[in-house]
Design a protein around this motif. Structure first.
Motif, mmCIF file in Angstrom:
data_model
loop_
_atom_site.group_PDB
_atom_site.id
_atom_site.type_symbol
_atom_site.label_atom_id
_atom_site.label_comp_id
_atom_site.label_asym_id
_atom_site.label_seq_id
_atom_site.Cartn_x
_atom_site.Cartn_y
_atom_site.Cartn_z
ATOM 1 N N SER A 244 8.435 -0.345 6.430
ATOM 2 C CA SER A 244 7.573 0.833 6.501
ATOM 3 C C SER A 244 8.336 2.124 6.214
ATOM 4 N N GLU A 245 9.166 2.562 7.155
ATOM 5 C CA GLU A 245 9.784 3.885 7.058
ATOM 6 C C GLU A 245 10.583 4.073 5.773
ATOM 7 N N VAL A 246 11.305 3.026 5.357
ATOM 8 C CA VAL A 246 12.167 3.148 4.188
ATOM 9 C C VAL A 246 11.355 3.466 2.932
ATOM 10 N N PHE A 247 10.110 2.989 2.852
ATOM 11 C CA PHE A 247 9.293 3.254 1.678
ATOM 12 C C PHE A 247 8.814 4.706 1.654
ATOM 13 N N GLY B 114 14.530 -2.010 0.825
ATOM 14 C CA GLY B 114 13.719 -0.884 0.394
ATOM 15 C C GLY B 114 13.275 -1.069 -1.045
ATOM 16 N N TYR B 115 12.442 -0.169 -1.518
ATOM 17 C CA TYR B 115 11.850 -0.332 -2.851
ATOM 18 C C TYR B 115 12.900 -0.287 -3.958
ATOM 19 N N LEU B 116 13.788 0.689 -3.927
ATOM 20 C CA LEU B 116 14.758 0.841 -5.007
ATOM 21 C C LEU B 116 15.701 -0.347 -5.086
ATOM 22 N N GLN C 31 0.818 -1.206 0.000
ATOM 23 C CA GLN C 31 0.000 0.000 0.000
ATOM 24 C C GLN C 31 0.854 1.260 0.000
ATOM 25 N N PHE C 32 1.999 1.224 0.657
ATOM 26 C CA PHE C 32 2.901 2.378 0.633
ATOM 27 C C PHE C 32 3.334 2.640 -0.813
ATOM 28 N N ILE C 33 3.665 1.563 -1.529
ATOM 29 C CA ILE C 33 4.104 1.693 -2.919
ATOM 30 C C ILE C 33 2.992 2.280 -3.777
ATOM 31 N N LYS C 34 1.774 1.766 -3.609
ATOM 32 C CA LYS C 34 0.658 2.214 -4.446
ATOM 33 C C LYS C 34 0.253 3.656 -4.163
#
Length: 353
Positions: A43-46, A260-262, A12-15
């Motif tokens: 969480s925080e990293v996103f 994290g995402y990246l 959900q953070f990504i979206k």
């Protein structure tokens, strides 16, 4: 309009990242983080990497049994909604945060918008399936990523307020893929050869809560003729330790902390194969052009099965090995998850929605 957006878990953070950027051009957004995923790595990293605004509310719910967790989220979100009196509540995906947010809003007669509506795995043993079905049936605006999602809603009698918008995860990937290749050094840090390794993620209860299933999966990873990088979800690590698997991991399996995402996008984009039980990662694999092996018996992203880009294996060692050895699909991928959804969502959200 004043919009309360509810998020609580990594997907959900990504979206919400691209949608929040769009919404804030014309609306007031109040971001509520339920705390369903609370570890910094989950969480925080996103929020930092994807430049998501700091939540106005962090409910700090944490983990727990489904009923208790959903009930606590419902209670606290209701308090927020009574205080903020929004014109719309926006929810994403299929987590307990999604269901609780939608239910709290519906009971207060606040319109609900559901991003990623219409998905079905047809497996009612999965809590996510229950969450997405109930959420769709109490939502006023249903933003669907694919034509198939629209058709599935129609079969359930839901046609009003349904919009085909495309996929917000494609928006995120398109925005960040070049940035990931430029700024992430995860492949070099782990000493990997691009195209010469696999990436695995496991977090579904059907795999983690079943010692036999988890043992089969880990044992089969060990038979892969390449390194398998395994970012371990905190809950999965707990079960690996409980079952005695953490201390006897196959030598080719490299356990690392959640990414994290990246870093995750760069790691997956350069992999030979991806093994997962995650819905979002199945789709990201497809978008990145990397064959996926889904450690489940079904998928809500049935489009990924086209042309062999995703193979369902469950926790079956022979099926997993066969999928690992299968050649890279030769047919070109179709653009089944078009970008541009976040802009369409902003245009569709108007007073009176």
């Amino acid at each position: 309009m004043k919009i309360v957006t509810i998020v609580g878990a990594r997907p959900q953070f990504i979206k919400c990242a691209p949608v929040s950027r769009e919404l804030r051009k014309e609306h007031t957004e109040i971001l509520v983080h339920t705390g369903q995923h609370y570890d910094p790595e989950m969480s925080e990293v996103f929020f930092e990497e994807l430049h998501i605004p700091k939540p106005e509310y962090n409910l700090g719910i944490g983990s727990g049994p489904h009923g208790k967790q959903t009930g606590m989220i419902l209670t606290k979100i209701e308090e927020v909604l009574l205080k903020e009196k929004p014109d719309l509540v926006l929810v994403y995906g299929d987590t307990n945060s999604t269901l609780a947010g939608a239910l709290a809003a519906a009971k207060l007669h606040i319109p609900v918008a559901h991003v990623e509506a219409g998905l079905r795995s047809f497996d009612r043993t999965m809590p996510e399936e229950i969450n997405r079905v109930v959420t769709d049936h109490i939502s006023d605006s249903l933003f669907c990523p694919t034509e198939n999602a629209v058709k599935l809603l129609a079969k359930e009698g839901i046609t009003r307020g349904v919009h085909l918008v495309g996929d917000v995860m494609a928006d995120v990937l398109e925005f960040n893929k070049t940035l990931a290749e430029k700024n992430s050094h995860i492949i070099e840090t782990l000493g990997l050869e691009p195209g010469g390794y696999g990436v695995a993620t496991i977090h579904r209860p059907s795999n983690t809560d079943n010692p036999d299933a988890l043992s089969v999966i880990i044992r089969t990873f060990g038979k892969a003729e390449m390194p398998i990088v395994f970012p371990v979800h905190p809950r999965t690590r707990k079960y690996l330790k409980e079952y005695g698997l953490l201390g006897r991991m196959p030598t080719n399996v490299k356990i690392i902390e959640p990414l994290g995402y990246l870093d995750m996008i760069r790691l997956m984009g350069n992999a030979k194969k991806i093994l997962t039980d995650s819905g979002g990662i199945q789709k990201e694999a497809y978008m990145l052009g990397v064959p996926c092996i889904t450690l489940r018996e079904n998928t809500e992203w049935i489009e990924t099965l086209h042309d062999g880009w995703n193979i369902l294996t469950g926790a079956d060692d022979e099926k997993i090995l066969s999928a690992l050895m299968a050649p890279i699909p030769g047919k070109p991928q179709r653009n089944l998850y078009p970008a541009g959804a976040s802009g369409k969502i902003r245009m569709l959200i108007r007073p009176g929605t």
